[in-house]
Design an enzyme around this catalytic site. Structure first.
Site, mmCIF file in Angstrom:
data_model
loop_
_atom_site.group_PDB
_atom_site.id
_atom_site.type_symbol
_atom_site.label_atom_id
_atom_site.label_comp_id
_atom_site.label_asym_id
_atom_site.label_seq_id
_atom_site.Cartn_x
_atom_site.Cartn_y
_atom_site.Cartn_z
ATOM 1 N N ARG A 112 0.858 -1.194 0.000
ATOM 2 C CA ARG A 112 0.000 0.000 0.000
ATOM 3 C C ARG A 112 0.893 1.242 0.000
ATOM 4 O O ARG A 112 0.613 2.228 -0.681
ATOM 5 C CB ARG A 112 -0.967 0.018 1.191
ATOM 6 C CG ARG A 112 -1.735 1.334 1.282
ATOM 7 C CD ARG A 112 -3.034 1.328 2.081
ATOM 8 N NE ARG A 112 -3.109 0.374 3.148
ATOM 9 C CZ ARG A 112 -2.501 0.506 4.352
ATOM 10 N NH1 ARG A 112 -1.782 1.575 4.624
ATOM 11 N NH2 ARG A 112 -2.635 -0.424 5.270
ATOM 12 N N TYR A 118 -16.197 18.584 -13.871
ATOM 13 C CA TYR A 118 -16.521 17.171 -14.014
ATOM 14 C C TYR A 118 -17.610 16.830 -12.991
ATOM 15 O O TYR A 118 -17.501 17.219 -11.814
ATOM 16 C CB TYR A 118 -15.255 16.349 -13.755
ATOM 17 C CG TYR A 118 -15.499 14.868 -13.764
ATOM 18 C CD1 TYR A 118 -15.822 14.211 -14.950
ATOM 19 C CD2 TYR A 118 -15.414 14.118 -12.598
ATOM 20 C CE1 TYR A 118 -16.056 12.849 -14.958
ATOM 21 C CE2 TYR A 118 -15.638 12.754 -12.608
ATOM 22 C CZ TYR A 118 -15.964 12.119 -13.782
ATOM 23 O OH TYR A 118 -16.198 10.775 -13.791
ATOM 24 N N ASP A 134 -6.969 20.227 -12.389
ATOM 25 C CA ASP A 134 -7.352 18.951 -12.995
ATOM 26 C C ASP A 134 -6.972 19.049 -14.476
ATOM 27 O O ASP A 134 -7.617 19.752 -15.249
ATOM 28 C CB ASP A 134 -8.865 18.746 -12.817
ATOM 29 C CG ASP A 134 -9.358 17.426 -13.403
ATOM 30 O OD1 ASP A 134 -8.655 16.853 -14.274
ATOM 31 O OD2 ASP A 134 -10.455 16.981 -13.010
ATOM 32 N N LYS A 162 -8.060 8.386 -18.479
ATOM 33 C CA LYS A 162 -8.371 9.005 -19.766
ATOM 34 C C LYS A 162 -7.147 8.963 -20.696
ATOM 35 O O LYS A 162 -6.750 7.897 -21.091
ATOM 36 C CB LYS A 162 -8.898 10.425 -19.531
ATOM 37 C CG LYS A 162 -9.931 10.518 -18.385
ATOM 38 C CD LYS A 162 -11.216 9.779 -18.658
ATOM 39 C CE LYS A 162 -12.149 9.614 -17.453
ATOM 40 N NZ LYS A 162 -12.459 10.806 -16.707
HETATM 41 C C1 LIG Z 1 -12.929 11.115 -15.382
HETATM 42 C C2 LIG Z 1 -12.591 12.393 -14.754
HETATM 43 C C3 LIG Z 1 -12.350 12.481 -13.383
HETATM 44 C C4 LIG Z 1 -12.502 11.291 -12.459
HETATM 45 O O1 LIG Z 1 -11.552 10.291 -12.704
HETATM 46 P P1 LIG Z 1 -11.837 8.723 -12.474
HETATM 47 O O2 LIG Z 1 -10.579 8.091 -12.937
HETATM 48 O O3 LIG Z 1 -13.030 8.358 -13.284
HETATM 49 O O4 LIG Z 1 -12.099 8.536 -11.015
HETATM 50 C C5 LIG Z 1 -11.999 13.726 -12.862
HETATM 51 N N1 LIG Z 1 -11.887 14.809 -13.652
HETATM 52 C C6 LIG Z 1 -12.100 14.758 -14.978
HETATM 53 C C7 LIG Z 1 -11.955 15.997 -15.797
HETATM 54 C C8 LIG Z 1 -12.460 13.558 -15.577
HETATM 55 O O5 LIG Z 1 -12.696 13.530 -16.897
#
Ligand SMILES: *Cc1c(COP(=O)(O)O)cnc(C)c1O
Length: 385
Positions: free
Chosen positions: A52, A104, A176, A201
């Site tokens: 972990r 998001y 982000d 992504k």
């Molecule tokens: C998908 C996404 C998230 C969340 O990420 P996960 O891997 O699905 O938990 C946060 N911010 C943006 C802009 C996203 O597209």
């Protein structure tokens, strides 16, 4: 690979953080599928005690992602939401956060439904002009949370402008960077303190892993975040870390094609009589096009469209009629996806908030993949006519 050289992006994507395995010379980092590490006598481990805290496959990936964002430190999480959760846990009850009004959906839900209950206050405001922040700053403001380009209306927020204001007040700025990927934008270079990715992504890129990451240059933030990472436990497994290491090796190639296809498709849609509006930061008439040009290396393959005079039902019909684009949540993978934010990714945001941000019933979001663009255009033509 020698790591003290300033290699360019594609070279870093392939090599940064990776060494041949010392026991065999294997060029690919092994999947260290283990939960614990044997010690010769109590406390004498070789840097790894319990997985972990640290795992060698995950560590190689963290070094790699840190290099791509020009950061010193990276921590990988079991999801993007797990990464955001760790940032908010830096705060205390009574603290305040300034963030955007076009986020998001999952981030909005976490802020509004989970952390608001713990006494943290969130201001969801329009950030298209950094000066808008000033009115919301007070003694309790501890964090500014940015997403740019925003999801789904592709607003561009001036990272450098926001950081300048935040720095004067000692407020942490976290970005982000999921939509841009490190190939298009490096927020640390623009003054941000923390960069967050949904690795799910573009970084992973193959729609086969859920993962998150945080990158920083601050030793203090890294230490605090690593403590939360290990204490709260949202850490990813070695198999997923391996898949992402493999995915990142083609990040620069994929991004080039996402941008190439994105530009052609955005231009096609802008000239289509059934489309009322196309949100894509590469257009000169996009509100913050010049800022996009300044802070991004290219404009990406994320595009949102508003269909002219279409009801929700008519929009559903369009969204369900594609052959190459798949109707699905998520983005940034090799396959092209189409998404109806109001019922899918943004369903957890109240209608009133959605309308304010322009997330209307006849809006669709496209994640343009890396297929042959002729086939994607053909698919759009057979659906839109
Ligand atoms: C998908 C996404 C998230 C969340 O990420 P996960 O891997 O699905 O938990 C946060 N911010 C943006 C802009 C996203 O597209």
């Amino acid at each position: 690979m020698s790591h003290n050289k300033n290699y360019k992006f594609g070279t870093k994507a392939i090599h940064a953080g990776l060494e041949p395995d010392p026991s065999t010379g294997a060029i690919m980092t092994p999947i260290f599928q283990t939960s614990t590490f044997v010690q010769e006598s109590p406390g004498t481990h070789k840097g790894f005690a319990y997985a972990r805290g640290k795992n060698p496959t995950r560590m190689a990936l963290e070094k790699n992602i840190a290099a791509l964002e020009n950061g010193k430190y990276c921590l990988c999480f079991s999801s993007g939401m797990g990464a955001i959760d760790a940032i908010i846990k830096l705060l205390n009850p009574g603290d305040e956060v300034i963030t955007g009004d076009d986020l998001y959906g999952g981030s909005y839900r976490m802020f509004d439904k989970v952390f608001a209950r713990f006494g943290i206050k969130f201001h969801f405001i329009n950030l298209s002009n950094p000066a808008n922040i000033t009115a919301y700053i007070n003694q309790k403001t501890k964090l500014i949370w940015l997403e740019t380009p925003t999801n789904p209306t592709m607003q561009i927020i001036d990272i450098e402008g926001v950081c300048e204001i935040a720095k004067q007040k000692n407020i942490t700025v976290a970005v982000d960077n999921t939509f841009a990927s490190p190939y298009l934008q490096n927020p640390l270079k623009l003054g941000a303190d923390i960069v967050m990715h949904s690795v799910t992504k573009y970084l992973g890129g193959h729609s086969d892993v859920i993962m998150g990451a945080l990158i920083t240059n601050s030793e203090k933030l890294y230490t605090d975040l690593a403590f939360i990472h290990n204490s709260c436990g949202a850490t990813p497994g070695p198999m997923d870390s391996f898949l992402v290491l493999r995915g990142i090796k083609t990040l620069h190639l994929r991004m080039e094609r996402h941008c190439y296809n994105g530009k052609i498709i955005a231009t096609f849609l802008k000239n289509h009589p059934k489309i009322e509006k196309v949100y894509w930061p590469g257009f000169e008439d996009h509100t913050n096009h010049l800022i996009a040009k300044k802070q991004m290396n290219d404009f990406g393959g994320m595009i949102s469209i508003v269909l002219k005079n279409h009801t929700k039902e008519q929009t559903f019909k369009i969204a369900s009629s594609f052959n190459v684009f798949s109707l699905a949540e998520s983005l940034g993978g090799v396959e092209s996806l189409i998404n109806h934010p109001v019922t899918m990714t943004h369903a957890s945001i109240p209608k009133e908030e959605r309308d304010k941000a322009g997330v209307v019933d006849n809006l669709l979001r496209l994640s343009v993949g890396v297929e042959d663009v002729e086939d994607l255009l053909e698919d759009l033509k057979q659906v839109l006519g």
